[in-house]
Design an enzyme around this catalytic site. Structure first.
Site, mmCIF file in Angstrom:
data_model
loop_
_atom_site.group_PDB
_atom_site.id
_atom_site.type_symbol
_atom_site.label_atom_id
_atom_site.label_comp_id
_atom_site.label_asym_id
_atom_site.label_seq_id
_atom_site.Cartn_x
_atom_site.Cartn_y
_atom_site.Cartn_z
ATOM 1 C CD GLN A 251 29.483 -86.666 -15.330
ATOM 2 O OE1 GLN A 251 29.336 -87.844 -15.020
ATOM 3 N NE2 GLN A 251 30.566 -85.987 -15.029
ATOM 4 C CG ASP B 162 34.358 -90.302 -16.732
ATOM 5 O OD1 ASP B 162 33.301 -90.201 -16.105
ATOM 6 O OD2 ASP B 162 35.281 -89.474 -16.634
ATOM 7 C CD GLN B 163 32.571 -85.013 -17.727
ATOM 8 O OE1 GLN B 163 31.643 -84.250 -17.984
ATOM 9 N NE2 GLN B 163 33.714 -84.582 -17.229
ATOM 10 C CG HIS C 179 35.294 -92.263 -12.956
ATOM 11 N ND1 HIS C 179 36.089 -91.583 -12.083
ATOM 12 C CD2 HIS C 179 34.081 -92.352 -12.354
ATOM 13 C CE1 HIS C 179 35.388 -91.264 -11.006
ATOM 14 N NE2 HIS C 179 34.173 -91.728 -11.143
#
Length: 353
Positions: free
Chosen positions: A92, A285-286, A308
């Protein structure tokens, strides 16, 4: 906000991409073990190495770091948490940076592949990868070895080529669920019967809500030469008519009944399908950092906004010129909690290409 490693991941990646020196204070101050854990330190170190940066305060337990980035270069880089720290979280933090490198990169990420408090590598490959590639880039992810809590020892090799810029995404149509599939795994000392039990329990649970679909959750035993230590877990993915992928997953641990693991994953999946969003709670959130970097307007329909995601948006806006708006979805049947996350991306251009 979320107050954890995620602030560090988003801000160091953006610092590296934008060439902004960064200071982060009171790192994970509210956590049971404050400061940097091996997981976070490895992430900082790989970013430092990717861009020949300078890192001060980079040790376990440190609650303040300063980071001065250099120019992002490609090539081969190794990050090893030496623990069960998540390789998926290392990915990530590094991925946005290597997209804007000068040449192709190969990242050797070592640690836990299926660990608590982080996406499982199966999630990364089955859900994150096909969706994030809609930003108009591709990457290769080769799982060399799986590693579990507590000793880790897993290794994943990620290969990717840089891009000139990222295209925006538009994920606003959920469509109908067309198939449900997954894998229930055991490794090390655990018998395959556990995987079969997890799978059967998950299928029974989903059947109660969704009757007309074939559900294929393969029970597998990881080969001994491809897994370090003992672990178990399950991931279940639902695919929709518009190409959305939503998942539910769970990990086994000592004393936790296999049926319970399967049911937990099934319930998470059903919960993610209920809210009518096009992404599940883990993917939300990614995607934020990629939306912030893309050129143009991205739109994602989601369920309730996670802490997040709020955190990622806050720091992406602080560090880039991207502008996010979150509005409650006004559609019919949107009595269920759906939102549209919209972002005017900053339009990051790779200066090396």
């Amino acid at each position: 906000m979320e107050g954890g490693g995620q602030i560090l991941r988003v801000s160091t990646a953006l610092s590296c991409l934008l060439g902004l020196p960064l200071r982060v204070r009171r790192i994970r101050a509210g956590r049971s073990q404050p400061g940097l854990r091996p997981q976070h330190l490895s992430g900082l170190e790989i970013i430092r190495d990717l861009c020949d940066g300078k890192l001060n305060g980079g040790e376990i337990g440190s609650t303040e770091i300063t980071f001065t980035p250099g120019k992002i270069k490609g090539g081969t880089h190794i990050a090893d948490t030496k623990t069960a720290g998540s390789v998926c979280l290392l990915m990530q933090v590094a991925m946005p940076c290597v997209l804007f490198a000068a040449s192709p990169s190969e990242l050797h990420l070592k640690g836990g592949t299926n660990a608590e408090m982080a996406p499982q590598i199966d999630y990364t490959v089955m859900v994150f990868k096909p969706i994030v590639e809609k930003f108009n880039f591709t990457f290769n992810c080769d799982i060399k070895r799986r590693g579990y809590y507590p000793q880790g020892g897993g290794e994943v090799v990620v290969q990717m080529s840089p891009v000139k810029e990222l295209s925006p995404i538009n994920l606003t149509e959920r469509g109908t669920v067309t198939k449900i599939y997954g894998r229930a795994f055991v490794a090390g000392a655990l018998p395959i019967k556990l995987a079969k039990d997890m799978s059967a329990a998950a299928v029974r649970c989903i059947r109660r809500e969704i009757r007309d679909l074939y559900i294929n959750i393969q029970p597998v035993r990881e080969p001994d030469d491809q897994a370090v230590g003992t672990g178990s877990g399950i991931i279940i993915v639902a695919e929709t008519s518009t190409g959305c992928l939503l998942a539910g997953s769970s990990l086994g641990k000592r004393g936790k009944n296999a049926d319970k693991v399967g049911i937990e994953a099934a319930e998470k999946l059903l919960q993610n399908l209920k809210h009518g969003g096009t992404v599940d709670d883990s993917l939300q959130d990614q995607l934020i950092i990629f939306m912030a970097l893309a050129k143009g307007v991205s739109r994602v329909k989601s369920g309730p906004i996670t802490l997040h995601t709020q955190t990622a948006i806050h720091f992406a806006e602080q560090l880039t010129k991207a502008k996010f708006t979150v509005t409650k979805s006004e559609e019919e049947d949107a009595g269920n909690d759906t939102y549209i996350i919209e972002c005017q991306g900053m339009g990051m251009i790779n200066p090396n290409l």
